[in-house]
Design a protein around this motif. Sequence first.
Motif, mmCIF file in Angstrom:
data_model
loop_
_atom_site.group_PDB
_atom_site.id
_atom_site.type_symbol
_atom_site.label_atom_id
_atom_site.label_comp_id
_atom_site.label_asym_id
_atom_site.label_seq_id
_atom_site.Cartn_x
_atom_site.Cartn_y
_atom_site.Cartn_z
ATOM 1 N N LEU A 4 0.884 -1.343 -0.081
ATOM 2 C CA LEU A 4 -0.218 0.348 -0.199
ATOM 3 C C LEU A 4 0.617 1.256 0.021
ATOM 4 N N ILE A 5 0.286 1.897 -0.845
ATOM 5 C CA ILE A 5 1.035 3.703 -0.234
ATOM 6 C C ILE A 5 -0.113 4.691 -0.115
ATOM 7 N N VAL A 6 -0.004 5.237 1.088
ATOM 8 C CA VAL A 6 -0.470 6.158 2.231
ATOM 9 C C VAL A 6 0.005 7.071 2.326
ATOM 10 N N THR A 7 -0.697 8.119 1.872
ATOM 11 C CA THR A 7 -0.428 9.624 1.733
ATOM 12 C C THR A 7 -0.681 10.231 3.412
ATOM 13 N N ILE A 8 -0.829 11.053 3.733
ATOM 14 C CA ILE A 8 -1.150 11.508 4.756
ATOM 15 C C ILE A 8 -1.292 13.632 5.033
ATOM 16 N N ILE A 9 -1.585 14.013 6.099
ATOM 17 C CA ILE A 9 -1.625 15.153 6.239
ATOM 18 C C ILE A 9 -2.242 15.991 7.069
ATOM 19 N N GLY A 10 -1.853 16.929 8.172
ATOM 20 C CA GLY A 10 -2.310 16.915 9.049
ATOM 21 C C GLY A 10 -1.885 17.864 9.908
ATOM 22 N N LYS A 11 -3.291 18.173 11.198
ATOM 23 C CA LYS A 11 -2.356 19.730 12.279
ATOM 24 C C LYS A 11 -0.683 18.814 12.379
ATOM 25 N N ASP A 12 0.652 19.047 13.280
ATOM 26 C CA ASP A 12 1.073 18.525 13.501
ATOM 27 C C ASP A 12 1.490 18.572 15.063
ATOM 28 N N LYS A 13 1.782 17.641 15.272
ATOM 29 C CA LYS A 13 1.743 17.795 17.129
ATOM 30 C C LYS A 13 2.687 16.875 17.781
ATOM 31 N N PRO A 14 3.298 16.510 18.982
ATOM 32 C CA PRO A 14 4.028 15.796 18.875
ATOM 33 C C PRO A 14 2.895 14.183 19.422
ATOM 34 N N GLY A 15 4.005 12.851 18.395
ATOM 35 C CA GLY A 15 3.283 11.880 18.467
ATOM 36 C C GLY A 15 2.202 10.878 17.474
ATOM 37 N N LEU A 16 2.282 11.501 16.318
ATOM 38 C CA LEU A 16 1.897 11.113 15.147
ATOM 39 C C LEU A 16 2.589 10.125 14.603
ATOM 40 N N VAL A 17 3.756 10.411 14.103
ATOM 41 C CA VAL A 17 4.085 8.910 13.750
ATOM 42 C C VAL A 17 4.583 7.422 14.722
ATOM 43 N N GLU A 18 3.855 7.472 15.920
ATOM 44 C CA GLU A 18 3.875 6.556 17.580
ATOM 45 C C GLU A 18 2.778 6.617 16.745
ATOM 46 N N GLN A 19 1.885 6.686 16.590
ATOM 47 C CA GLN A 19 0.867 6.597 16.977
ATOM 48 C C GLN A 19 0.161 5.851 15.412
ATOM 49 N N LEU A 20 1.027 6.050 14.518
ATOM 50 C CA LEU A 20 0.857 5.873 12.734
ATOM 51 C C LEU A 20 1.486 4.816 12.934
ATOM 52 N N SER A 21 2.869 4.568 13.284
ATOM 53 C CA SER A 21 3.824 3.361 13.550
ATOM 54 C C SER A 21 2.912 1.871 14.189
ATOM 55 N N ASP A 22 2.469 2.435 15.558
ATOM 56 C CA ASP A 22 1.931 1.274 16.114
ATOM 57 C C ASP A 22 0.502 0.794 15.608
ATOM 58 N N THR A 23 -0.301 1.837 15.048
ATOM 59 C CA THR A 23 -1.196 1.421 14.038
ATOM 60 C C THR A 23 -0.753 0.373 13.266
ATOM 61 N N VAL A 24 -0.011 0.844 12.283
ATOM 62 C CA VAL A 24 0.561 -0.457 11.789
ATOM 63 C C VAL A 24 1.205 -1.419 11.954
ATOM 64 N N TYR A 25 1.949 -1.387 12.643
ATOM 65 C CA TYR A 25 1.975 -3.167 13.585
ATOM 66 C C TYR A 25 1.089 -3.635 14.443
ATOM 67 N N PHE A 26 -0.096 -3.110 14.893
ATOM 68 C CA PHE A 26 -0.818 -3.800 16.020
ATOM 69 C C PHE A 26 -2.335 -4.579 14.747
ATOM 70 N N ASN A 27 -1.896 -4.137 13.222
ATOM 71 C CA ASN A 27 -2.619 -4.218 12.437
ATOM 72 C C ASN A 27 -2.279 -5.327 11.218
ATOM 73 N N HIS A 28 -0.811 -6.053 12.319
ATOM 74 C CA HIS A 28 -0.083 -6.900 11.604
ATOM 75 C C HIS A 28 -0.139 -6.967 9.661
ATOM 76 N N ALA A 29 0.866 -4.973 9.647
ATOM 77 C CA ALA A 29 1.721 -4.425 8.380
ATOM 78 C C ALA A 29 2.783 -4.464 8.477
ATOM 79 N N ASN A 30 3.300 -4.386 7.777
ATOM 80 C CA ASN A 30 5.229 -3.884 7.978
ATOM 81 C C ASN A 30 5.694 -2.178 6.922
ATOM 82 N N TRP A 31 6.106 -1.800 8.071
ATOM 83 C CA TRP A 31 6.136 -0.157 7.114
ATOM 84 C C TRP A 31 7.832 -0.315 6.606
#
Length: 168
Positions: A4-31
């Motif tokens: 998959l190719i996932v594009t993202i945009i949103g207001k910057d704040k601490p923790g967004l990359v962690e939230q994305l990586s957690d979502t990928v990991y906990f849904n059995h996917a590989n970044w």
Amino acid sequence: MKQLIVTIIGKDKPGLVEQLSDTVYFNHANWLSSSLSQLGGQFAGIIQIDVATEHFQSLRKALTDIEALHIHIVEDHTQTVTAYVTQQLTVTGNDRRGIVKEVTRHLAQLGVNIAKLKTNTQSAPNWGYPIFVAEFQLHTPLGISAAMIQQQLEQLADDLTVDIETLS
């Protein structure tokens, strides 16, 4: 497996990359790979993800449920790639309107594909005006030499410096 190719945009704040990586990991996917940036107070990026077909729908739902981000997902359907040479192109010059347009038009005319582009404007206090820098990663058809590209781009303006390095 699906890529998959996932594009993202949103207001910057601490923790967004962690939230994305957690979502990928906990849904059995590989970044696999990504390019993420903070631009003008916004967080923007693109991520390539590998996921088993049975986990695709749960991953899609989990990613789109992230309230802080606008997310767009497409499947990677890469076809057979034609032969090319990878080159690094750096264009530097006095900042002015139209540099990216002019350079990309000439590259397209030569059949050169832009794999990556990073630009910025730097202060040049000794000169009294800003300096524009564009760094391109190019996929150049085998019949197009670095000298041909350099000659074509150097005709654009006297104030542009063009450097090309072959990477492959």
